[in-house]
Design an enzyme around this catalytic site. Structure first.
Site, PDB file in Angstrom:
ATOM      1  N   CYS A 254       0.833  -1.206   0.000  1.00 17.10           N
ATOM      2  CA  CYS A 254       0.000   0.000   0.000  1.00 17.10           C
ATOM      3  C   CYS A 254       0.865   1.252   0.000  1.00 17.10           C
ATOM      4  CB  CYS A 254      -0.919  -0.004   1.220  1.00 17.10           C
ATOM      5  SG  CYS A 254      -2.221  -1.256   1.147  1.00 17.10           S
ATOM      6  N   CYS A 445      13.589   9.167  -8.011  1.00 16.61           N
ATOM      7  CA  CYS A 445      12.284   8.536  -7.818  1.00 16.61           C
ATOM      8  C   CYS A 445      11.897   8.708  -6.355  1.00 16.61           C
ATOM      9  CB  CYS A 445      12.316   7.056  -8.218  1.00 16.61           C
ATOM     10  SG  CYS A 445      13.389   6.043  -7.192  1.00 16.61           S
TER      11      CYS A 445
END
EC number: 2.7.7.80
Length: 492
Positions: A254, A445
């Site tokens: 998640c 990133c």
């Protein structure tokens, strides 16, 4: 000296953890004593005790307060009084007190199960609060099981709540599971899922398992009915449905993939429903039960629910077949290695040290915007490529950075034989692919993994012009940027 300091730090950490655990136990005792006193007072009131020696036995199987509390569900034909009595005597174990475990525990406690055990070694974080509905802002930093039980006791003081403030291990799982009638798998990693399923089968416990990610969820009831190992009439286990675990690199959490709160909440509530159905079922229900199925929920699809039939127990299952190789003994001795079986993705290290740079090193090398005079002097202005998906780039981004999602980069065809602008992918901006441009390229990133993959791909495409152009990744990603450069950088 350094070793002694590390030893002292370790001892201080152990003392702090022990003191926190002791404080938690004291809170549990205080709440339990208060709940016991309330129930005793209610019992005295309902049985009409006036004074010692004049006891009058309650002629009803439930307390007066329980009839009021559970009356709305007791008048449902599928439950009734007998179903409520089964719930009151049921012992339910929930592994995971997060997005799935919170709503499941909430509704099972509200329904009046007799004993509710919660297993989780994590503490509450701010990022949990949008979906893990038992935890409140004031409990950030507290063990999730303590936070959850605090809420549940306020909801319903009648059940017995049992906290397990540690992550489930193969050595301890059989000892914990033996005290319960049914288990709910509310975890989010494959290794623990296989461990829970194996233990449930070996100890004869039905298992309700669910998962959720982004806008989708899955639900399945396993080992129901719970038959002995080798009995083909029993319900399938997790290994029967998924004999091989997914590649470790393909598992998305998640934290990485995202989750909408009501999606995981829906799956947790469905787990509670299935648990109630199993608890209140009769032997006749087992013989007429429908074939096992996998329920799939997709919040943004129409219709949102669909069901897929699954096969029964596998003849060669490593746990529930006659040829089983996994036993309680292999769990306790640790010879069944779940981490090895499922693999570990771990942090990626794909590049050489000289192909990486820390945020602090980047800041020192490029302290600010390059001036026009510097450009004329021949200095090279850096290009920052952010390879997060656009939805994350839109949340926050570095000044002057360019967004090229990693999914776009990886979708490129095989490496070209030449690095001419015409041969490079169209997703690369023209000023970057220009043969006259040798400005350094820094790739960033979120965590520092995808950026390494992107750097390697760009070099394969020839964007480094045979080594003439410097391309590297910012080590640790934007999380490291927050730690080293900008403490106000949004953490999500």
């Amino acid at each position: 000296m350094e070793n002694l300091e590390q030893t002292c730090a370790s001892l201080r950490a152990q003392i702090a953890a022990t003191e926190a655990q002791l404080a938690g136990l004291k809170r549990d005792l205080e709440v339990a004593e208060q709940a016991a006193a309330e129930i005793k007072a209610q019992d005295v009131k309902s049985t009409g005790i006036r004074e010692e020696g004049s006891e009058k036995k309650n002629p009803w199987p439930l307390l007066s307060e329980e009839y009021k509390r559970y009356g709305r569900q007791m008048i449902v034909p599928q439950l009734g009084l007998q179903g409520q009595l089964k719930l009151r005597s049921a012992r339910v174990l929930i592994v995971g007190a997060g997005g799935l475990g919170c709503p499941a525990a909430l509704y099972l406690a509200g329904a009046g199960v007799g004993t509710l055990g919660l297993v989780d070694g994590d503490t509450v974080e701010h990022s949990n609060l949008h979906r893990q509905v038992l935890h409140r802002s004031k409990n950030v930093g507290k063990f999730k099981v303590d936070s959850a039980i605090e809420y549940l006791r306020e909801l319903n003081p009648h059940p017995t709540y049992v906290p397990y403030r540690a992550h489930l291990t193969p050595q301890e799982a059989p000892e914990i599971f033996k005290d319960y009638d049914i288990v709910l798998d509310c975890t989010d990693n494959p290794a623990t899922r296989y461990l829970i399923s194996d233990t449930a089968v070996l100890l004869g416990k039905p298992l309700v398992s669910a998962s959720a990610l982004r806008t989708e969820g899955q639900l399945i009831v396993l080992n129901n009915p719970p038959r002995p190992v080798g009995d083909k009439s029993g319900g399938p286990c997790y290994r029967c449905v998924f004999p091989k675990p997914p590649p470790a690199t393909s598992v998305v959490s998640c934290a990485d993939g995202g989750i909408i709160g009501p999606v995981v909440g829906t799956m947790g509530v469905l787990q509670a429903i299935e648990a109630i159905k199993v608890i209140t079922s009769s032997p006749a229900d087992e013989t007429s039960a429908s074939p096992p199925s996998l329920l799939i929920f997709s919040a943004y699809s129409t219709p949102p629910f669909r069901s897929i039939k699954i096969r029964s127990r596998r003849a060669n299952c490593a746990v529930c077949s006659a040829e089983a190789s996994v036993t309680v003994e292999t769990l306790k001795t640790g010879s069944t290695d779940y981490v090895f079986f499922c693999g570990v993705a771990g942090p990626e290290t794909l590049l050489r040290p000289e192909e990486r740079i820390t945020p602090l090193e980047f800041k020192k090398k490029h302290p600010g915007q390059v001036s026009h005079e510097q450009e004329l002097g021949g200095s090279k202005e850096p290009t920052i490529i952010d390879v997060r998906e656009q939805v994350q780039f839109d949340i926050c981004s570095l000044d002057n950075s360019i967004n090229i999602p990693i999914s776009t980069i990886l979708s490129s065809a095989a490496s070209p034989t030449t690095s001419t602008p015409e041969s490079l992918p169209s997703w690369l901006p023209h000023d970057i692919v220009s043969s006259s441009s040798t400005d350094p390229i820094y790739v960033v990133c979120r965590l520092g993994n995808d950026s390494q993959i992107a750097v390697r791909k760009m070099k394969e495409l020839g964007l480094d012009q045979g080594g003439k152009r410097f391309i590297c990744d910012i080590q640790g990603g934007l999380r490291a940027w927050r730690e080293q450069i900008d403490p106000d950088w949004p953490e999500y």
